[in-house]
Design an enzyme around this catalytic site. Structure first.
Site, PDB file in Angstrom:
ATOM      1  N   GLU A   8      28.271   1.184  28.513  1.00  0.00           N
ATOM      2  CA  GLU A   8      28.982  -0.085  28.671  1.00  0.00           C
ATOM      3  C   GLU A   8      28.069  -1.150  29.277  1.00  0.00           C
ATOM      4  O   GLU A   8      28.373  -1.761  30.304  1.00  0.00           O
ATOM      5  CB  GLU A   8      30.259   0.096  29.493  1.00  0.00           C
ATOM      6  N   GLU A  56      34.429   6.810  23.974  1.00  0.00           N
ATOM      7  CA  GLU A  56      35.509   6.723  24.960  1.00  0.00           C
ATOM      8  C   GLU A  56      36.733   6.147  24.261  1.00  0.00           C
ATOM      9  O   GLU A  56      36.666   5.049  23.696  1.00  0.00           O
ATOM     10  CB  GLU A  56      35.137   5.854  26.174  1.00  0.00           C
TER      11      GLU A  56
END
Length: 517
Positions: free
Chosen positions: A194, A321
């Site tokens: 991320e 995810e």
């Protein structure tokens, strides 16, 4: 379970061909597509709340039965669903994780504050050696997430050398000193996590340049070279996948084998108040279905830019995810992300599996967040007690699809589940030929109020009937508890064919997975 069995028996009585069916499904077993990579069914464990400590790791001295510190009941449950791959140590935790903190005698390891998740002390009892022990116990592949955010290229390169080198280098000898002679097998390695957010708040341009810098120094033996994963985008964003596949080419000495992608299903769509895990209104059931089905369009949009930049499809699109994210359940620290898991979560899981199967040409991996006690977990624990969630049961039912060959499926006249101005298709389906040679069909009914009948015709395979399992429950938030651990679980299911055709009734909020007999 008493409430489910009569329902299933009643369904069984209606499984004769000729009943009216809204949804028409045509399956041609001779028309095959890409292989559904087993890693679509992967798991994730992060140093977060009780996800690792208590949920998985209790330590060798614990009174809870364990194998070298890993609790036996959880290990047995995970082996049952055939976990193909495990991702560690994060997540946001990865970009503050320094691997040297987690090696050597446990009583001498660095103790740090986990600034991402609850501000608790992290004693690094679970480090590199413990993680690979867990992976090897489960017979899974290892996905290690490297620290780009607060680490250096040297630190990342040295970790890979420590894990993979079979030489007599100082780092390889340090691994041997710490109890591991032969190298660990690192199947996948990600450079950061991320990067657009907790991994550094970067732009795609900045991250791409850093990726090139770090990847330049990640050198491993030829027989232990991991697939390299770049940190990609999330939700509706396609810029990351576009920029990365334009600027980092696969199969160079400098490799990028896959781009990651994250998307969480929030009932409200708002991070400030996400919605309740239990006791929610039907409006939040509907909004959960609406939001989770967005995954399909997000993948389509990213595939378009990747197909333009990488028409040979050398770069994978890894949804590493995904899952539901609700407001925290109970009195747990909000940073622990503990939530209950209901039949709604089971439907979400099955719908996403069907989407991933549809895009198996690019989606070679998906990783639900997370495995134990965190977000959409397979397993919940309370000290020595353990329960399996409805999501766990869907993973178990879908096992035959691991490395199965997808089969063309045509859905027509799909009914719509409506509530107010919102609507979603009631029925979702997928089919594949598994490694055992059988054709498997999965059916999902997102309507929480009414059963849906599907009329299935199969070509390219002889069919006398189908046999498998059905998962449903009486309430929208039906779930398992430590007092009632088997309130929601699958029941046997079978149906007979007539002239090669089937009429199957999918119960409200139901999932069916069957093999063609």
């Amino acid at each position: 379970m008493r409430m489910i069995k009569p329902l299933v028996m009643a369904l069984g009585l209606s499984m004769s061909f000729g009943a009216f069916a809204d949804t028409q499904i045509k399956i041609d077993a001779s028309k095959t597509g890409p292989v559904i990579n087993k890693n679509i069914y992967s798991q994730f464990t992060e140093h977060l709340g009780r996800g690792i400590y208590e949920g998985l790791w209790v330590g060798p001295e614990s009174n809870i039965p364990n194998t070298r510190g890993w609790r036996n009941d959880v290990l047995a449950a995970l082996k049952e669903i055939q976990v193909p791959l495990l991702r560690w140590p994060g997540g946001c935790f990865a970009d503050e994780y320094h691997w040297r903190d987690g090696i050597g005698p446990r009583d001498q390891r660095m103790v740090r504050v986990n600034t991402n998740w609850g501000g608790v002390l992290e004693d690094n009892a679970v480090g590199t050696h413990e993680f690979f022990d867990l992976v090897e116990i489960l017979g899974a592949e290892a996905y290690v997430n490297g620290n780009l955010g607060t680490g250096t290229p040297q630190e990342m390169a040295e970790w890979l050398e420590y894990m993979t080198s079979d030489s007599k280098s100082t780092l390889a000898e340090l691994r041997r000193k710490n109890g591991r002679d032969k190298p660990f097998r690192v199947h996948y390695f990600a450079i950061g996590n991320e990067a657009w957010g907790c991994g550094g708040n970067m732009t795609p341009e900045v991250y791409t340049n850093l990726y090139k810098q770090y990847a330049s120094f990640l050198k491993t033996p030829k027989d232990n070279t991991p697939i390299l994963i770049a940190s990609g985008g999330h939700t509706e964003d396609t810029e990351w996948a576009d920029h990365l596949t334009k600027n980092v080419k696969p199969n160079w000495a400098l490799r990028m084998d896959a781009v990651s992608f994250h998307y969480y299903t929030l009932p409200t769509g708002s991070w400030e108040k996400k919605g309740a895990a239990l006791g929610f209104p039907e409006a939040e059931w509907m909004s959960t279905m609406v939001n989770t089905l967005k995954m399909d369009q997000f993948i389509i949009n990213n595939k378009k830019v990747m197909d333009k930049n990488d028409p040979e499809k050398k770069v994978g699109f890894y949804v590493d995810e995904w899952g539901t994210w609700y407001d925290v359940t109970g009195d747990d620290d909000p940073g622990f992300l503990y939530q209950q898991n209901t039949i709604r979560d089971a439907i979400v899981a099955a719908l996403n599996f069907n989407i991933f199967h549809k895009h198996a040409d690019r989606v070679h991996m998906s990783i639900i967040a997370q495995m134990v006690n965190v977000l959409q977990a397979m397993i919940l624990t309370d000290k020595e007690k353990m329960i399996l969630t409805p999501t766990y049961h869907v993973f178990n039912m879908y096992k035959p699809f691991q490395d199965a060959t997808s089969i063309a499926i045509d859905l027509k006249k799909v009914p719509t589940y409506k509530l107010g101005k919102a609507s979603v298709p009631s029925v979702s389906a997928t089919a594949a030929r598994a490694k055992d040679g059988k054709v498997y069909i999965a059916l999902v009914n997102a309507n929480p109020n009414a059963a849906e009948t599907v009329d299935i015709s199969l070509a390219g395979v002889t069919v006398n009937g189908v046999k498998g399992q059905v998962l449903t429950a009486p309430e929208m938030d039906s779930h398992n508890t430590f007092a009632e651990p088997e309130k929601v679980k699958p029941a046997p299911f079978e149906a007979k064919a007539n002239a090669g055709k089937l009429a199957i009734e999918i119960p409200a909020k139901g999932v069916i997975v069957v093999a063609v007999e």
